[in-house]
Design a protein around this motif. Structure first.
Motif, PDB file in Angstrom:
ATOM      1  N   ASP A 276       0.844  -1.194   0.000  1.00 52.34           N
ATOM      2  CA  ASP A 276       0.000   0.000   0.000  1.00 52.34           C
ATOM      3  C   ASP A 276       0.879   1.243   0.000  1.00 52.34           C
ATOM      4  O   ASP A 276       2.095   1.167   0.209  1.00 52.34           O
ATOM      5  N   VAL A 277       0.269   2.401  -0.217  1.00 48.33           N
ATOM      6  CA  VAL A 277       1.025   3.644  -0.401  1.00 48.33           C
ATOM      7  C   VAL A 277       1.875   3.964   0.817  1.00 48.33           C
ATOM      8  O   VAL A 277       3.054   4.333   0.700  1.00 48.33           O
ATOM      9  N   LEU A 278       1.310   3.810   2.026  1.00 53.91           N
ATOM     10  CA  LEU A 278       2.057   4.152   3.240  1.00 53.91           C
ATOM     11  C   LEU A 278       3.241   3.201   3.432  1.00 53.91           C
ATOM     12  O   LEU A 278       4.356   3.644   3.752  1.00 53.91           O
ATOM     13  N   SER A 279       3.023   1.908   3.243  1.00 57.52           N
ATOM     14  CA  SER A 279       4.113   0.930   3.388  1.00 57.52           C
ATOM     15  C   SER A 279       5.211   1.190   2.366  1.00 57.52           C
ATOM     16  O   SER A 279       6.405   1.141   2.686  1.00 57.52           O
ATOM     17  N   SER A 284      10.515   3.062   1.096  1.00 56.09           N
ATOM     18  CA  SER A 284      11.325   3.897   0.204  1.00 56.09           C
ATOM     19  C   SER A 284      12.148   4.901   0.992  1.00 56.09           C
ATOM     20  O   SER A 284      13.312   5.171   0.657  1.00 56.09           O
ATOM     21  N   PHE A 285      11.551   5.454   2.064  1.00 52.20           N
ATOM     22  CA  PHE A 285      12.311   6.374   2.907  1.00 52.20           C
ATOM     23  C   PHE A 285      13.509   5.665   3.530  1.00 52.20           C
ATOM     24  O   PHE A 285      14.617   6.200   3.555  1.00 52.20           O
ATOM     25  N   ALA A 286      13.295   4.452   4.050  1.00 49.72           N
ATOM     26  CA  ALA A 286      14.398   3.689   4.664  1.00 49.72           C
ATOM     27  C   ALA A 286      15.490   3.423   3.637  1.00 49.72           C
ATOM     28  O   ALA A 286      16.681   3.579   3.941  1.00 49.72           O
ATOM     29  N   GLN A 287      15.106   3.038   2.438  1.00 52.07           N
ATOM     30  CA  GLN A 287      16.090   2.808   1.370  1.00 52.07           C
ATOM     31  C   GLN A 287      16.847   4.078   1.040  1.00 52.07           C
ATOM     32  O   GLN A 287      18.081   4.064   0.902  1.00 52.07           O
ATOM     33  N   TYR A 364       7.747   1.245  10.492  1.00 50.81           N
ATOM     34  CA  TYR A 364       8.579   0.452   9.588  1.00 50.81           C
ATOM     35  C   TYR A 364      10.066   0.605   9.904  1.00 50.81           C
ATOM     36  O   TYR A 364      10.917   0.369   9.056  1.00 50.81           O
ATOM     37  N   PHE A 365      10.379   0.974  11.143  1.00 52.43           N
ATOM     38  CA  PHE A 365      11.779   1.210  11.512  1.00 52.43           C
ATOM     39  C   PHE A 365      12.626  -0.047  11.367  1.00 52.43           C
ATOM     40  O   PHE A 365      13.843   0.041  11.130  1.00 52.43           O
TER      41      PHE A 365
END
Length: 534
Positions: A276-279, A284-287, A364-365
């Motif tokens: 989903d968009v949030l996941s 993507s932020f973590a990457q 998602y940390f």
């Protein structure tokens, strides 16, 4: 061949001129400039990523992240092995002043790049971008994305040549111009009331990529002119022939193609089909966060510039132990940094995400420590590539091609059921499998030479134990606040580095490399290096 250049007893290049391309004073200055400039660019690039994730809505950030991954994937898949070919052939041909062969090589590189751009334009025309994003892309976004790709691809080729020619100062200027102008443009436009959108970020990135390319081309003109006019030449022990280049590039390309099927950009694109968009935005932020940090780690900073030097030294007959000592030292430094990231993000990952991004991504940390662990494996993969390129032995890379395809396919098939865990587990398993196989295949040159396997195992074990202690301490003291979690993480990282230093992890050959980099006037750092040698 009459020559003003000869190989000294210790294998270094002794030149009758003070401006020889591979003389050690120039290499040391270039390395210092390169690391300093890249560190500054890293800080600004990191700031740019944080600004983007904080200002863009979740949907726009997810769209930007997918397009960035598509750009990286296109660059990998259409690279045709150009950079590795430059690193392998240009140093030897430059030392021998083989102008005709160098010109033939450059023409071949130009043809390959034009072919890659043509294939990219065809893919854009047939709507390949629409496969990976549910957002309807405007014409402006498509044009900017195309310009961004073309400028980045050509810049990558020029970057490889600049590092091969030891023109790191000129390269540093160009990269600094790009990242400063990109950051400043985004800040200025947002401050003047422009809405922060994925389209705006892509347009800015495209414009600054063109600016960086133009700057680098202009800056390299004096370097190219000086090299072309130089009459100083040297005989080499293992001369290469430009006729070998097409086959070498094809082999390297197939190897990179196999890896490209499971690299971070592909994983993100496959994830976009099921998360989903949030996941997707959180992943993507973590990457992006770890990708920005990785560009500042020793492996990413030093290995691209070190590879042509290794190839030049090999051509001059330097012993294998001396060739691999710099690689081993760089990997140890990179591994310590990666393990520090694993420890810090395991203990305080949620706090880090809340501070740098938005609280919505904090759940998602756990993505952060997994990706940080894979970073260390990817650096080892780069060292295996260098060893394979030295020996013209890349068969194992081709034989492992199915691993990348299997990993990407497994993510796609299981994504609907297992979600984020599929995105993390299969690339990690594949990376570990590749590492083990490469250790076996290249054990003669790698184990105990380019990679100190014993110390590597000790580092990993120490990191694991300290991480567990940190997690236990956080639970014991009830560290609910972000500040407390960060304090515990900082203590764990300090304990990790201190324990590793007490192991005295440097070998004698690595000590000589470190001492050759540190100026003789810096007595205390040199004393510390000697003490750290076991």
């Amino acid at each position: 061949m009459n020559s003003h250049t000869q190989v000294s007893a210790d294998g270094s290049l002794a030149s009758g001129r003070q401006d020889g391309i591979y003389v050690w004073p120039r290499l040391r200055r270039a390395l210092c400039v390169h690391v300093t400039a890249r560190t500054g660019s890293l800080i600004l690039g990191f700031g740019f990523q944080i600004l983007v994730v904080k200002k863009l809505p979740v949907g726009d950030y997810a769209a930007y992240a997918v397009l960035l991954a598509a750009l990286m994937f296109a660059q990998n898949i259409l690279s045709f092995g150009i950079d590795r070919t430059v690193y392998r052939f240009v140093p030897d041909l430059t030392l021998r002043r083989e102008r005709g062969q160098l010109l033939a090589l450059y023409l071949g590189i130009g043809v390959a790049r034009v072919a890659g751009i043509a294939l990219f334009l065809i893919a854009i025309e047939y709507g390949v971008l629409d496969w990976f994003t549910s957002e309807r892309l405007t014409s402006t976004t498509r044009v900017a994305f195309t310009v961004w790709y073309i400028a980045n691809s050509i810049f990558g080729d020029a970057d490889a040549l600049a590092q091969t020619w030891v023109a790191h100062t000129r390269l540093a200027i160009a990269t600094t111009v790009e990242v400063v102008s990109r950051f400043a443009a985004l800040v200025l436009l947002i401050a003047t009331g422009h809405a922060a959108t994925a389209e705006l970020v892509i347009v800015i990135s495209a414009a600054t990529a063109v600016l960086a390319l133009a700057s680098l081309v202009v800056l390299l003109v004096p370097t190219v002119t000086a090299l072309w006019r130089s009459q100083v030449a040297a005989d080499t022990n293992m001369p290469v022939d430009v006729k070998q280049a097409p086959r070498f590039a094809a082999t390297i390309y197939l190897c990179l193609f196999a890896w490209a099927l499971s690299n971070p950009s592909v994983v993100r694109l496959v994830a976009a089909t099921g998360l989903d968009v949030l996941s997707l935005a959180g992943f993507s932020f973590a990457q992006s966060l770890l990708g920005s940090l990785q560009r500042g780690l020793p492996g990413t900073l030093v290995l691209p510039g070190l590879e042509p030097v290794v190839m030049a030294n090999m051509a001059r007959g330097v012993s294998r132990d001396k060739l691999f000592a710099p690689l081993s030292l760089v990997y140890k430094l990179d591994l310590v940094c990666s393990l520090a990231l694993v420890t810090a993000t395991s203990v305080a990952g949620g706090a880090i995400v809340r501070i740098l991004a938005t609280p919505a991504y904090a759940e998602y940390f756990y993505v952060l420590p997994v990706l940080a662990g894979m970073m260390a494996i990817n650096t080892a993969y780069r060292i295996f590539e260098i060893v394979g390129n030295m020996n013209f032995n890349q068969k194992v890379f081709l034989l492992l091609s199915p691993l990348g395809l299997a990993s990407a396919s497994a993510i796609y098939v299981t994504l609907g059921k297992y979600g984020m865990w599929s995105v993390l587990a299969f690339p990690l398993i594949e990376s570990a499998a590749r590492f083990c196989i490469f250790l076996v295949v290249y054990r003669k040159d790698v184990v105990g030479r380019a990679i100190d396997l014993v110390r590597m195992a000790e580092f990993v074990l120490i990191s694991l134990l300290i991480t567990l202690v940190g997690l236990g301490a956080k639970e014991l003291i009830g560290a609910a606040s972000d500040r407390a979690a960060l304090a515990v993480a900082a203590g764990c990282v300090a304990a990790l580095i201190g324990t590793i230093l007490l192991l005295r992890p440097i070998r004698p050959a690595e000590r000589e490399v470190a001492l050759s980099v540190i100026p003789k006037s810096w007595s205390r750092p040199r004393t510390v290096v000697v003490w750290l040698t076991r």
